[in-house]
Design a protein around this motif. Structure first.
Motif, PDB file in Angstrom:
ATOM      1  N   VAL A   1      30.944 -31.399  12.019  1.00 40.57           N
ATOM      2  CA  VAL A   1      32.387 -31.135  12.022  1.00 40.57           C
ATOM      3  C   VAL A   1      32.886 -30.759  10.623  1.00 40.57           C
ATOM      4  O   VAL A   1      33.744 -29.897  10.481  1.00 40.57           O
ATOM      5  N   GLY A   2      32.350 -31.377   9.581  1.00 43.46           N
ATOM      6  CA  GLY A   2      32.826 -31.123   8.228  1.00 43.46           C
ATOM      7  C   GLY A   2      32.060 -30.072   7.455  1.00 43.46           C
ATOM      8  O   GLY A   2      32.324 -29.865   6.270  1.00 43.46           O
ATOM      9  N   ALA A   3      31.133 -29.387   8.102  1.00 43.74           N
ATOM     10  CA  ALA A   3      30.306 -28.392   7.403  1.00 43.74           C
ATOM     11  C   ALA A   3      31.136 -27.194   6.951  1.00 43.74           C
ATOM     12  O   ALA A   3      31.986 -26.700   7.690  1.00 43.74           O
ATOM     13  N   SER A   4      30.873 -26.720   5.741  1.00 38.24           N
ATOM     14  CA  SER A   4      31.528 -25.518   5.221  1.00 38.24           C
ATOM     15  C   SER A   4      30.747 -24.260   5.587  1.00 38.24           C
ATOM     16  O   SER A   4      31.315 -23.189   5.685  1.00 38.24           O
ATOM     17  N   GLY A   5      29.435 -24.415   5.727  1.00 39.49           N
ATOM     18  CA  GLY A   5      28.578 -23.274   5.998  1.00 39.49           C
ATOM     19  C   GLY A   5      27.940 -23.346   7.368  1.00 39.49           C
ATOM     20  O   GLY A   5      27.648 -24.428   7.876  1.00 39.49           O
ATOM     21  N   MET A   6      27.751 -22.183   7.947  1.00 34.85           N
ATOM     22  CA  MET A   6      27.036 -22.065   9.222  1.00 34.85           C
ATOM     23  C   MET A   6      25.558 -21.860   8.910  1.00 34.85           C
ATOM     24  O   MET A   6      25.214 -21.048   8.048  1.00 34.85           O
ATOM     25  N   ASP A   7      24.699 -22.577   9.602  1.00 36.31           N
ATOM     26  CA  ASP A   7      23.261 -22.419   9.389  1.00 36.31           C
ATOM     27  C   ASP A   7      22.771 -21.109   9.998  1.00 36.31           C
ATOM     28  O   ASP A   7      23.207 -20.714  11.093  1.00 36.31           O
ATOM     29  N   LEU A   8      21.853 -20.447   9.288  1.00 31.80           N
ATOM     30  CA  LEU A   8      21.253 -19.195   9.745  1.00 31.80           C
ATOM     31  C   LEU A   8      19.782 -19.450  10.044  1.00 31.80           C
ATOM     32  O   LEU A   8      19.084 -20.107   9.263  1.00 31.80           O
ATOM     33  N   ALA A   9      19.314 -18.915  11.154  1.00 31.36           N
ATOM     34  CA  ALA A   9      17.940 -19.137  11.604  1.00 31.36           C
ATOM     35  C   ALA A   9      17.079 -17.895  11.382  1.00 31.36           C
ATOM     36  O   ALA A   9      17.567 -16.762  11.427  1.00 31.36           O
TER      37      ALA A   9
ATOM     38  N   ARG B   1       9.585 -19.313  13.378  1.00 29.10           N
ATOM     39  CA  ARG B   1      10.660 -18.740  14.201  1.00 29.10           C
ATOM     40  C   ARG B   1      11.701 -19.813  14.500  1.00 29.10           C
ATOM     41  O   ARG B   1      11.378 -20.915  14.915  1.00 29.10           O
ATOM     42  N   GLY B   2      12.963 -19.500  14.246  1.00 32.19           N
ATOM     43  CA  GLY B   2      14.055 -20.419  14.536  1.00 32.19           C
ATOM     44  C   GLY B   2      14.365 -21.409  13.433  1.00 32.19           C
ATOM     45  O   GLY B   2      15.345 -22.148  13.529  1.00 32.19           O
ATOM     46  N   ASP B   3      13.550 -21.456  12.365  1.00 40.60           N
ATOM     47  CA  ASP B   3      13.838 -22.367  11.248  1.00 40.60           C
ATOM     48  C   ASP B   3      15.185 -22.017  10.628  1.00 40.60           C
ATOM     49  O   ASP B   3      15.521 -20.832  10.458  1.00 40.60           O
ATOM     50  N   ARG B   4      15.938 -23.037  10.244  1.00 41.75           N
ATOM     51  CA  ARG B   4      17.187 -22.830   9.522  1.00 41.75           C
ATOM     52  C   ARG B   4      16.833 -22.550   8.066  1.00 41.75           C
ATOM     53  O   ARG B   4      16.241 -23.389   7.403  1.00 41.75           O
ATOM     54  N   ILE B   5      17.176 -21.350   7.591  1.00 39.70           N
ATOM     55  CA  ILE B   5      16.697 -20.894   6.287  1.00 39.70           C
ATOM     56  C   ILE B   5      17.791 -20.692   5.243  1.00 39.70           C
ATOM     57  O   ILE B   5      17.497 -20.570   4.060  1.00 39.70           O
ATOM     58  N   ALA B   6      19.041 -20.617   5.660  1.00 38.92           N
ATOM     59  CA  ALA B   6      20.139 -20.372   4.725  1.00 38.92           C
ATOM     60  C   ALA B   6      21.431 -20.804   5.405  1.00 38.92           C
ATOM     61  O   ALA B   6      21.420 -21.237   6.569  1.00 38.92           O
ATOM     62  N   GLN B   7      22.529 -20.701   4.677  1.00 37.96           N
ATOM     63  CA  GLN B   7      23.824 -20.977   5.281  1.00 37.96           C
ATOM     64  C   GLN B   7      24.806 -19.886   4.891  1.00 37.96           C
ATOM     65  O   GLN B   7      24.637 -19.224   3.870  1.00 37.96           O
ATOM     66  N   MET B   8      25.816 -19.705   5.730  1.00 38.97           N
ATOM     67  CA  MET B   8      26.798 -18.652   5.524  1.00 38.97           C
ATOM     68  C   MET B   8      28.189 -19.274   5.469  1.00 38.97           C
ATOM     69  O   MET B   8      28.585 -19.999   6.378  1.00 38.97           O
ATOM     70  N   VAL B   9      28.911 -18.982   4.386  1.00 35.68           N
ATOM     71  CA  VAL B   9      30.270 -19.456   4.192  1.00 35.68           C
ATOM     72  C   VAL B   9      31.192 -18.245   4.229  1.00 35.68           C
ATOM     73  O   VAL B   9      30.927 -17.238   3.548  1.00 35.68           O
ATOM     74  N   ILE B  10      32.252 -18.322   5.009  1.00 37.99           N
ATOM     75  CA  ILE B  10      33.243 -17.246   5.063  1.00 37.99           C
ATOM     76  C   ILE B  10      34.345 -17.589   4.062  1.00 37.99           C
ATOM     77  O   ILE B  10      34.900 -18.682   4.090  1.00 37.99           O
ATOM     78  N   ALA B  11      34.633 -16.641   3.149  1.00 41.43           N
ATOM     79  CA  ALA B  11      35.603 -16.901   2.093  1.00 41.43           C
ATOM     80  C   ALA B  11      36.554 -15.722   1.917  1.00 41.43           C
ATOM     81  O   ALA B  11      36.148 -14.565   2.104  1.00 41.43           O
ATOM     82  N   PRO B  12      37.800 -16.020   1.545  1.00 35.35           N
ATOM     83  CA  PRO B  12      38.745 -14.928   1.279  1.00 35.35           C
ATOM     84  C   PRO B  12      38.349 -14.166   0.017  1.00 35.35           C
ATOM     85  O   PRO B  12      37.720 -14.723  -0.886  1.00 35.35           O
ATOM     86  N   VAL B  13      38.722 -12.903  -0.022  1.00 30.82           N
ATOM     87  CA  VAL B  13      38.435 -12.043  -1.168  1.00 30.82           C
ATOM     88  C   VAL B  13      39.757 -11.644  -1.807  1.00 30.82           C
ATOM     89  O   VAL B  13      40.680 -11.226  -1.112  1.00 30.82           O
ATOM     90  N   CYS B  14      39.827 -11.772  -3.107  1.00 29.33           N
ATOM     91  CA  CYS B  14      40.998 -11.330  -3.861  1.00 29.33           C
ATOM     92  C   CYS B  14      40.633 -10.015  -4.539  1.00 29.33           C
ATOM     93  O   CYS B  14      39.610  -9.945  -5.230  1.00 29.33           O
ATOM     94  N   ARG B  15      41.441  -8.983  -4.340  1.00 32.30           N
ATOM     95  CA  ARG B  15      41.183  -7.688  -4.976  1.00 32.30           C
ATOM     96  C   ARG B  15      42.344  -7.349  -5.893  1.00 32.30           C
ATOM     97  O   ARG B  15      43.281  -6.670  -5.489  1.00 32.30           O
ATOM     98  N   PRO B  16      42.297  -7.823  -7.139  1.00 32.03           N
ATOM     99  CA  PRO B  16      43.401  -7.582  -8.061  1.00 32.03           C
ATOM    100  C   PRO B  16      43.437  -6.140  -8.546  1.00 32.03           C
ATOM    101  O   PRO B  16      42.429  -5.435  -8.483  1.00 32.03           O
TER     102      PRO B  16
END
Length: 162
Positions: A26-34, A112-127
């Motif tokens: 529930v509190g994870a910031s990143g989604m696991d990638l397989a 196959r199927g191992d969780r190898i990384a995580q993905m965080v969705i973040a806002p982008v600022c374009r000054p």
């Protein structure tokens, strides 16, 4: 505001068994990638391998997907990502592939199927940008590479890295 991430399986007939990115708690910031590898891949110490995930993503405009290492793989096996964090831009629609590096002392096998990384969705600022002839001064000013951890009377670090 809720954003919607659209996923597309790149090889649906082959990779239907690979879980799409998901939050593991529930509190994870990143989604696991397989790993969507067909056969086990042995990553030797010092070696870099590009691991497929089997999916493409549509990141909403104004956001990025940051691909980061998993702390357990890093601390137990020395497995990291070459470009960490990696960025998936909002206009990229190709398969997400993970550049794994083995910084450990022993070969590491990715299944196959191992969780190898995580993905965080973040806002982008374009000054907007402006070229100026000087910048405002600060207490730190141009001190870097460990400067804030040194005493005020210390010499600034040399260009040599340890």
């Amino acid at each position: 505001m809720t954003i919607v991430l659209q996923f597309r399986r790149v090889r649906p007939e082959q990779d239907a068994d690979i879980p799409l990115p998901r939050y593991m708690t529930v509190g994870a910031s990143g989604m696991d990638l397989a790993a969507a590898v067909t056969d086990p891949i042995v990553v030797k110490p010092g070696e870099i391998v590009l691991i497929p995930t089997g999916f493409a993503i549509a990141v909403p405009e104004g956001y990025e997907a940051q691909i980061r290492p998993r702390s357990g793989l890093a601390s137990r096996h020395g497995i990291g990502l070459v470009n960490s964090p990696g960025t998936v831009d909002a206009d990229y629609r190709g398969e997400i592939r993970i550049p794994i590096i083995n910084l450990g002392k022993a070969p590491y096998t990715i299944q196959r199927g191992d969780r190898i990384a995580q993905m965080v969705i973040a806002p982008v600022c374009r000054p907007t940008t402006a070229l100026v002839t000087s910048l405002d001064e600060t207490d730190r000013d141009a001190g870097g590479f460990g400067h804030t951890g040194r005493g005020q009377d210390s010499e600034p670090p040399t260009g040599r890295m340890p």
